[in-house]
Design an enzyme around this catalytic site. Structure first.
Site, PDB file in Angstrom:
ATOM      1  CE  LYS A   8      -7.535   7.362  13.684  1.00 32.07           C
ATOM      2  NZ  LYS A   8      -6.958   6.808  12.463  1.00 32.07           N
ATOM      3  CG  ASN A  43      -8.528   5.011   8.678  1.00 29.96           C
ATOM      4  OD1 ASN A  43      -7.878   5.231   9.701  1.00 29.96           O
ATOM      5  ND2 ASN A  43      -8.497   5.795   7.613  1.00 29.96           N
ATOM      6  CD  GLU A  81     -10.404   3.623   4.801  1.00 25.26           C
ATOM      7  OE1 GLU A  81      -9.535   2.751   4.611  1.00 25.26           O
ATOM      8  OE2 GLU A  81     -10.237   4.594   5.551  1.00 25.26           O
ATOM      9  CG  ASN A 131     -11.671  16.959  10.281  1.00 28.00           C
ATOM     10  OD1 ASN A 131     -12.234  16.635   9.228  1.00 28.00           O
ATOM     11  ND2 ASN A 131     -10.635  16.296  10.772  1.00 28.00           N
ATOM     12  N   GLY A 136       1.655   4.515   4.001  1.00 25.44           N
ATOM     13  CA  GLY A 136       2.739   3.627   3.555  1.00 25.44           C
ATOM     14  C   GLY A 136       3.982   4.437   3.227  1.00 25.44           C
ATOM     15  CB  SER A 138      -9.322   9.616   5.540  1.00 24.90           C
ATOM     16  OG  SER A 138     -10.215   9.099   6.501  1.00 24.90           O
ATOM     17  N   GLY A 163       0.847  -1.200   0.000  1.00 22.41           N
ATOM     18  CA  GLY A 163       0.000   0.000   0.000  1.00 22.41           C
ATOM     19  C   GLY A 163       0.877   1.243   0.000  1.00 22.41           C
ATOM     20  N   GLY A 182       0.122   4.437  -0.369  1.00 24.66           N
ATOM     21  CA  GLY A 182      -0.596   5.696  -0.140  1.00 24.66           C
ATOM     22  C   GLY A 182       0.147   6.538   0.886  1.00 24.66           C
TER      23      GLY A 182
HETATM   24  O1  KPL Z   1      -8.784   9.985  11.349  1.00 25.25           O
HETATM   25  C1  KPL Z   1      -9.337  10.928  10.832  1.00 25.25           C
HETATM   26  C2  KPL Z   1      -9.672  10.799   9.390  1.00 25.25           C
HETATM   27  O2  KPL Z   1      -9.736  11.803   8.694  1.00 25.25           O
HETATM   28  O3  KPL Z   1      -9.851   9.653   8.940  1.00 25.25           O
HETATM   29  C3  KPL Z   1      -9.718  12.133  11.659  1.00 25.25           C
HETATM   30  C4  KPL Z   1      -9.444  11.839  13.124  1.00 25.25           C
HETATM   31  C5  KPL Z   1     -11.157  12.463  11.467  1.00 25.25           C
HETATM   32  C6  KPL Z   1      -8.828  13.321  11.340  1.00 25.25           C
HETATM   33  O4  KPL Z   1      -9.082  13.878  10.101  1.00 25.25           O
END
Ligand code: KPL
Length: 302
Positions: free
Chosen positions: A177, A95, A261, A195, A11, A249, A6, A8
């Protein structure tokens, strides 16, 4: 040799920070013959030209880091693992939740560990990797036979200079998380905002309290540490504020036309809720709305 599957942002961050000469990317069917070259921008300091070779068939890695998107992980490993020794520990950096369990169930004979990280990295263009913010990475064993590799894996990853620590309960850390991601990522993707900007949006304010109630109910019934809805909301909003200028993300995936995701975040929570008999209409609604955003992409792909 540490192999990274990976190439990205994450990685590339590990590849740029681990000692040169000890890392290689695993080639994938879509990769070009040229090995990845990019300018690595550390948090402090000048950009560093970075070139990472592809793993060759005669190299036998003694550690495999998997930094693919959650949804690509099983298929990427199916293609890769036949050429990786069975004794090589695998560290999953995905994630959300769901893909890690799928891997450890699919390959019970392998030593599978999972990592949860708050390192911030992004790729504003294919030839640049920005380490946007220093974070912390925790690694823990997912399968029983991985426990004995934990200390060595942490020690090897620490050579990157990134902050890394062993975690006895990695599933609890991933859950912690997941809750943050479930409360930030879908809203920023749907509202197309950074965010910090979601906090003042009417759609967020309408749905965040019922979402936190659903998550709290699922936590309790699934055996995760009990957390009151207000405490969950407080945690989500603290991260939204501390990363206020970030593009999540999920929003980045939608903008780039990539699959998101969501199935491993709010989609995972709704499925878990269904299995446990907990109603999850808000998680389902957010999952559906995010899928609508990426539907044109999914139709092109199918
Ligand atoms: O982990 C994150 C993501 O964007 O996937 C957060 C904590 C929301 C930070 O941008």
């Amino acid at each position: 040799m540490i192999a990274i599957l990976g190439a990205g942002s994450l990685g590339r961050l590990w590849a740029a920070t681990l000692p040169a000469g000890q890392v290689a990317f695993v080639p994938r069917p879509q990769t070009s013959a040229e090995s990845p070259c990019y300018r690595f921008h550390p948090v402090n300091g000048e950009p560093v030209p970075t070139s990472v070779p592809w793993l060759t068939p005669c190299q036998s890695p003694d550690l495999l880091l998997v930094t693919t998107k959650a949804g690509d992980t099983l298929s990427a490993l199916q293609a890769t693992l036949p050429s990786i020794p069975e004794s090589t520990p695998i560290v999953l950096f995905q994630n959300g939740m769901g893909s890690q369990q799928a891997v450890s169930e699919h390959w019970p004979e392998r030593s599978v560990l999972a990592a949860s990280t708050t390192e911030g990295a992004n790729r504003p263009s294919p030839d640049r990797l920005i380490h946007a913010g220093r974070g912390q990475t925790w690694v823990g064993a997912l399968s029983g036979n991985a426990e004995c590799h934990l200390e060595t894996v942490v020690e090897r990853l620490a050579r990157s200079g990134l902050a890394i620590a062993p975690e006895a309960d990695i599933l609890a850390r991933l859950w912690h998380k997941l809750v943050i991601n479930a409360g930030i990522n879908p809203f920023t993707a749907i509202l197309d905002c950074a965010n910090g900007d979601l906090l003042s949006q009417a759609f967020y304010q309408r749905w965040i309290a019922p979402l936190c109630r659903e998550i709290s109910n699922i936590s309790q019934i699934s055996g995760q540490p009990a957390e009151a809805p207000e405490a969950i909301r407080h945690r989500i909003e603290a991260v939204a504020r501390s990363t206020s200028a970030n593009t999540s993300s999920m929003r980045a995936d939608v903008i780039a036309g990539r699959p998101t995701e969501i199935d491993y975040m709010n989609g995972y929570l709704s499925e878990l809720g269904q299995r446990l008999g907990v109603k999850t209409p808000v998680n389902q609604m957010l999952t559906e709305q995010v899928k609508q955003l990426t539907r044109p992409y999914q139709q092109q792909e199918s």
